[in-house]
Write a protein that holds these residues in place. Sequence first.
Motif, PDB file in Angstrom:
ATOM      1  N   ALA A  66       0.772  -1.196   0.098  1.00 34.56           N
ATOM      2  CA  ALA A  66       0.016  -0.152  -0.163  1.00 34.56           C
ATOM      3  C   ALA A  66       0.775   1.187  -0.012  1.00 34.56           C
ATOM      4  O   ALA A  66       0.539   2.258  -0.550  1.00 34.56           O
ATOM      5  N   ALA A  67       1.896   1.207   0.567  1.00 35.14           N
ATOM      6  CA  ALA A  67       2.914   2.357   0.880  1.00 35.14           C
ATOM      7  C   ALA A  67       3.550   2.697  -0.522  1.00 35.14           C
ATOM      8  O   ALA A  67       3.613   3.763  -1.087  1.00 35.14           O
ATOM      9  N   LEU A  68       3.454   1.540  -1.323  1.00 36.84           N
ATOM     10  CA  LEU A  68       4.269   1.751  -2.673  1.00 36.84           C
ATOM     11  C   LEU A  68       3.131   1.848  -3.721  1.00 36.84           C
ATOM     12  O   LEU A  68       3.368   1.873  -5.093  1.00 36.84           O
ATOM     13  N   ASP A  69       1.971   2.019  -3.208  1.00 37.55           N
ATOM     14  CA  ASP A  69       0.892   2.398  -4.063  1.00 37.55           C
ATOM     15  C   ASP A  69       0.501   1.387  -5.081  1.00 37.55           C
ATOM     16  O   ASP A  69       0.063   1.731  -6.171  1.00 37.55           O
ATOM     17  N   ILE A  70       0.674  -0.004  -4.741  1.00 36.93           N
ATOM     18  CA  ILE A  70       0.127  -1.070  -5.576  1.00 36.93           C
ATOM     19  C   ILE A  70      -1.450  -1.147  -5.493  1.00 36.93           C
ATOM     20  O   ILE A  70      -1.946  -1.015  -4.450  1.00 36.93           O
ATOM     21  N   LYS A  71      -1.991  -1.093  -6.689  1.00 35.16           N
ATOM     22  CA  LYS A  71      -3.206  -1.021  -6.789  1.00 35.16           C
ATOM     23  C   LYS A  71      -4.094  -1.667  -7.898  1.00 35.16           C
ATOM     24  O   LYS A  71      -3.239  -2.454  -8.722  1.00 35.16           O
TER      25      LYS A  71
END
Length: 365
Positions: A66-71
């Motif tokens: 989530a911190a690496l913005d995986i979405k």
Amino acid sequence: MKFIPVAQPKIGKSEQLFVSQCLSSSWISSTGKFIAEFEKKFARFCGSSYAVSCNNGTTALHLALAALDIKSGDEVLVPALTFVATANAVKYCGATPVFVDIDRQSWNIDPLLVEKKINQRTKAIIPVHLYGYPVNMKAIMHIARKYNLYIIEDAAEAHGAKYYNKMVGTFGNIGCFSFYGNKIITTGEGGMCVTDNKDLAKKMVLLKNHGMSPKRKYFHPLMGFNYRMTNIQAAIGLAQIKQIYRFIKRRQVISDTYKDYLEKLPQITFQPENPNIESVCWLFSCLIKSSGKKNRENLIKYLKAHQIDSRPFFYPIPSFPMYSHNGTYLLADEVSRQGINLPTYADLSNAQIKYICQTVKNFFS
Ligand SMILES: *Cc1c(COP(=O)(O)O)cnc(C)c1O
């Protein structure tokens, strides 16, 4: 003869002392002095700038992604053979785990197969140091640089394992650890993310605390989670980290002792030894070459009948219904079918290891 479990935590006087300090001070929730102290010691142990505690190893992986913005729409490469949480954490972000087969020697993600699975949607790779044996991180980091991918190391089973004298968990952007009761150190349930990137560390702190602004209380710039570790867990963790070198050393001796007793058995193979690879032997692991009734399932039964617990390897993740698709993962399938974990924990005695190995030999003779 007392039943020998596969794993068992070592809880002593200092764990009891620190926990009773929590109780008597009433700092039992997720504020308290043990949290920062445990994080500091864990960061120092790894050689990382920052350590962010959380409530288990699965949420550590989720926080990192989530911190690496995986979405949604993103793909993350994951080994076909690992604990299910590695793949689940990717799904929690709405992204798709894409499985990569393992290599025959290390039983870890095969770097030679990774490149074939990379496309425009690929954002990250999660190498898993399975059973405490380090991944070929040189090859993985080379691919990460070439394709500009994030690396999140799943080091849940590998606290203190080293690759070219560098701690696993410190090669990629974020390293994730678990402190479940059977791991190398435990907090009951617990997890940790390590990183050298200040912004990522800050973002993980924000995310694990309901996304609440550290400057404006009850203002939430992000949708976060409650993934906080309690002071009681951290108290146990602090007592454990103080003994970690001893725990690791004992595991090394246990591994060497098993190998000494079992290496002459033609039915058994181990991961190769290599001066640049310091495995931590989370669970002593070997592959069983079956012939007829002398197979792994019967060995597990035979051991149980002799008061010895053991564990078959993990199932390949693509074999589960929520992940099933058309890919083939021949080595993950083969290793999963052949692998067995034998008892491994700090208090396991040399006499018990000898008894376990003699029982294995009796089974094959
Ligand atoms: C234990 C483990 C996890 C998850 O840790 P929990 O603390 O049980 O949530 C993730 N990945 C691997 C490889 C593990 O062994």
